[in-house]
Scaffold this motif. Structure first.
Motif, PDB file in Angstrom:
ATOM      1  N   LEU A  15      -6.451  -1.048  -1.445  1.00 25.75           N
ATOM      2  CA  LEU A  15      -5.338  -1.289  -2.367  1.00 25.75           C
ATOM      3  C   LEU A  15      -5.800  -1.181  -3.813  1.00 25.75           C
ATOM      4  N   LEU A  16      -6.970  -1.735  -4.092  1.00 24.35           N
ATOM      5  CA  LEU A  16      -7.509  -1.671  -5.447  1.00 24.35           C
ATOM      6  C   LEU A  16      -7.784  -0.232  -5.866  1.00 24.35           C
ATOM      7  N   MET A  17      -8.312   0.578  -4.967  1.00 21.43           N
ATOM      8  CA  MET A  17      -8.617   1.970  -5.291  1.00 21.43           C
ATOM      9  C   MET A  17      -7.344   2.776  -5.517  1.00 21.43           C
ATOM     10  N   LEU A  18      -6.276   2.464  -4.805  1.00 20.69           N
ATOM     11  CA  LEU A  18      -5.007   3.152  -5.054  1.00 20.69           C
ATOM     12  C   LEU A  18      -4.500   2.863  -6.463  1.00 20.69           C
ATOM     13  N   GLY A  21       0.809  -1.209   0.000  1.00 16.57           N
ATOM     14  CA  GLY A  21       0.000   0.000   0.000  1.00 16.57           C
ATOM     15  C   GLY A  21       0.847   1.266   0.000  1.00 16.57           C
ATOM     16  N   THR A  22       1.965   1.236   0.710  1.00 18.16           N
ATOM     17  CA  THR A  22       2.855   2.398   0.731  1.00 18.16           C
ATOM     18  C   THR A  22       3.449   2.645  -0.651  1.00 18.16           C
ATOM     19  N   CYS A  23       3.881   1.590  -1.311  1.00 16.39           N
ATOM     20  CA  CYS A  23       4.435   1.729  -2.662  1.00 16.39           C
ATOM     21  C   CYS A  23       3.389   2.288  -3.630  1.00 16.39           C
ATOM     22  N   LEU A  24       2.165   1.794  -3.541  1.00 15.07           N
ATOM     23  CA  LEU A  24       1.102   2.287  -4.415  1.00 15.07           C
ATOM     24  C   LEU A  24       0.735   3.732  -4.087  1.00 15.07           C
ATOM     25  N   PHE A  25       0.679   4.051  -2.810  1.00 17.29           N
ATOM     26  CA  PHE A  25       0.307   5.404  -2.402  1.00 17.29           C
ATOM     27  C   PHE A  25       1.355   6.417  -2.837  1.00 17.29           C
ATOM     28  N   LEU A  26       2.628   6.062  -2.712  1.00 15.88           N
ATOM     29  CA  LEU A  26       3.695   6.954  -3.164  1.00 15.88           C
ATOM     30  C   LEU A  26       3.629   7.143  -4.680  1.00 15.88           C
ATOM     31  N   ALA A  27       3.309   6.076  -5.396  1.00 17.40           N
ATOM     32  CA  ALA A  27       3.143   6.197  -6.846  1.00 17.40           C
ATOM     33  C   ALA A  27       1.987   7.136  -7.181  1.00 17.40           C
ATOM     34  N   ASP A  28       0.892   7.044  -6.429  1.00 18.66           N
ATOM     35  CA  ASP A  28      -0.236   7.955  -6.645  1.00 18.66           C
ATOM     36  C   ASP A  28       0.175   9.401  -6.394  1.00 18.66           C
ATOM     37  N   SER A  29       0.950   9.623  -5.327  1.00 22.43           N
ATOM     38  CA  SER A  29       1.399  10.974  -5.004  1.00 22.43           C
ATOM     39  C   SER A  29       2.280  11.536  -6.110  1.00 22.43           C
ATOM     40  N   ILE A  30       3.186  10.717  -6.624  1.00 25.03           N
ATOM     41  CA  ILE A  30       4.071  11.149  -7.698  1.00 25.03           C
ATOM     42  C   ILE A  30       3.265  11.450  -8.969  1.00 25.03           C
ATOM     43  N   ILE A  40      -5.471  20.063   1.475  1.00 29.97           N
ATOM     44  CA  ILE A  40      -6.794  20.190   2.085  1.00 29.97           C
ATOM     45  C   ILE A  40      -7.565  18.873   2.023  1.00 29.97           C
ATOM     46  N   THR A  41      -7.517  18.212   0.878  1.00 23.24           N
ATOM     47  CA  THR A  41      -8.258  16.948   0.761  1.00 23.24           C
ATOM     48  C   THR A  41      -7.661  15.858   1.648  1.00 23.24           C
ATOM     49  N   SER A  42      -6.333  15.771   1.694  1.00 25.53           N
ATOM     50  CA  SER A  42      -5.701  14.730   2.513  1.00 25.53           C
ATOM     51  C   SER A  42      -5.865  15.004   4.002  1.00 25.53           C
ATOM     52  N   LEU A  43      -6.006  16.261   4.367  1.00 22.85           N
ATOM     53  CA  LEU A  43      -6.139  16.605   5.782  1.00 22.85           C
ATOM     54  C   LEU A  43      -7.583  16.564   6.260  1.00 22.85           C
ATOM     55  N   LEU A  44      -8.507  17.112   5.462  1.00 24.79           N
ATOM     56  CA  LEU A  44      -9.884  17.284   5.918  1.00 24.79           C
ATOM     57  C   LEU A  44     -10.869  16.270   5.350  1.00 24.79           C
ATOM     58  N   ASN A  57     -14.102   9.740  -1.928  1.00 26.73           N
ATOM     59  CA  ASN A  57     -13.983   8.530  -2.741  1.00 26.73           C
ATOM     60  C   ASN A  57     -12.840   8.604  -3.747  1.00 26.73           C
ATOM     61  N   VAL A  58     -12.375   9.816  -4.072  1.00 25.19           N
ATOM     62  CA  VAL A  58     -11.275   9.972  -5.028  1.00 25.19           C
ATOM     63  C   VAL A  58     -10.051  10.587  -4.350  1.00 25.19           C
ATOM     64  N   VAL A  59      -9.969  10.496  -3.050  1.00 23.45           N
ATOM     65  CA  VAL A  59      -8.810  10.994  -2.294  1.00 23.45           C
ATOM     66  C   VAL A  59      -7.947   9.806  -1.890  1.00 23.45           C
ATOM     67  N   PRO A  60      -6.770   9.626  -2.479  1.00 22.39           N
ATOM     68  CA  PRO A  60      -5.931   8.460  -2.153  1.00 22.39           C
ATOM     69  C   PRO A  60      -5.556   8.366  -0.680  1.00 22.39           C
ATOM     70  N   ALA A  61      -5.386   9.511  -0.011  1.00 23.50           N
ATOM     71  CA  ALA A  61      -5.010   9.488   1.400  1.00 23.50           C
ATOM     72  C   ALA A  61      -6.061   8.774   2.244  1.00 23.50           C
ATOM     73  N   ARG A  62      -7.302   8.859   1.819  1.00 24.50           N
ATOM     74  CA  ARG A  62      -8.385   8.186   2.553  1.00 24.50           C
ATOM     75  C   ARG A  62      -8.137   6.680   2.609  1.00 24.50           C
ATOM     76  N   TYR A  63      -7.682   6.097   1.510  1.00 20.77           N
ATOM     77  CA  TYR A  63      -7.466   4.654   1.446  1.00 20.77           C
ATOM     78  C   TYR A  63      -6.156   4.254   2.131  1.00 20.77           C
ATOM     79  N   PHE A  64      -5.146   5.119   2.045  1.00 17.41           N
ATOM     80  CA  PHE A  64      -3.893   4.788   2.711  1.00 17.41           C
ATOM     81  C   PHE A  64      -4.033   4.881   4.224  1.00 17.41           C
ATOM     82  N   ILE A  65      -4.829   5.818   4.714  1.00 22.34           N
ATOM     83  CA  ILE A  65      -5.087   5.903   6.153  1.00 22.34           C
ATOM     84  C   ILE A  65      -5.756   4.628   6.637  1.00 22.34           C
TER      85      ILE A  65
END
Length: 219
Positions: free
Chosen positions: A192-195, A105-114, A140-144, A164-172
């Motif tokens: 993981l699938l959503m990331l 999940g961390t690898c996928l989340f970092l890829a999403d961020s990049i 703002i989206t990742s925080l709130l 539903n389209v905020v990756p941070a929501r799924y990584f949290i």
């Protein structure tokens, strides 16, 4: 006979704030800085005109995105190791389940961020615009709107559709499962699938943006 109900917390019975806040902090920090650095690096290519050299070569938009994205993804991995390691060491966090979903999940989340940063860099006209986009949209989206501070079920409609389209929501969800719940694959497979889906979406938007820029340059 009198029946007495006793309430028991399934997760975090000691109500330690670190078990709730720190895993969420991982998502916010690892979303902001990699995307910001990548967006600035991408828009600098346009400001300095070096992107024209790429267009004049045989490199495709996909190869450019993958090459630049991989370089910053490696930097983001080093940042993730430092941030998560520091959080585990300072706040004494311990894995309560299988750590493999967190690793993937961390690898996928970092890829999403990049990829999100690349998308901003392709669309932005200046470094200031890229920074504002990463700060306003990403922070703002990742925080709130990720469940970090406010429970998602407390967000009113139609704003409740945004998470539903905020990756941070799924990584949290993945980080809190690794350090609090411990359900493993059965509890985080959808996250993981959503990331993967969101990463593909960001990549597609970035590729189409570069294709349009290249056509404009050739003409």
């Amino acid at each position: 006979n009198t029946v007495t109900a006793q309430t028991r917390l399934w997760f975090n019975p000691g109500r330690l704030e670190s078990l709730y806040i720190v895993p969420g902090t991982f998502a916010v920090v690892l979303w902001i800085f990699p995307s910001l650095l990548t967006a600035i690096a991408m828009v600098k290519e346009r400001e300095k005109g070096t992107i024209l050299q790429v267009y004049a070569s045989s490199i495709s938009a996909v190869e450019l995105l993958l090459g630049k994205g991989l370089a910053y993804w490696l930097i983001a991995v080093c940042e993730a190791i430092a941030v998560i390691g520091l959080g585990v060491f300072v706040f004494q966090l311990q894995f309560v389940g299988n750590p493999i979903p967190l690793l993937i999940g961390t690898c996928l989340f970092l890829a999403d961020s990049i990829l999100f940063g690349l998308m901003l860099g392709v669309k932005a006209e200046s470094q200031a615009e890229a920074v504002q986009g990463a700060s306003l949209i990403g922070f703002i989206t990742s925080l709130l709107l990720s469940g970090f501070i406010y429970p998602l079920n407390n967000i009113p409609f139609p704003l409740s559709l945004v998470p539903n389209v905020v990756p941070a929501r799924y990584f949290i969800d993945i980080t809190r499962d690794a350090f609090v719940r411990g359900t493993g694959w059965t509890g985080v497979w959808f996250s993981l699938l959503m990331l993967v889906v969101l990463g593909f979406f960001f990549f597609t938007i970035s590729r189409k943006g570069l294709d349009q820029m290249q056509l404009d340059t050739d003409s």
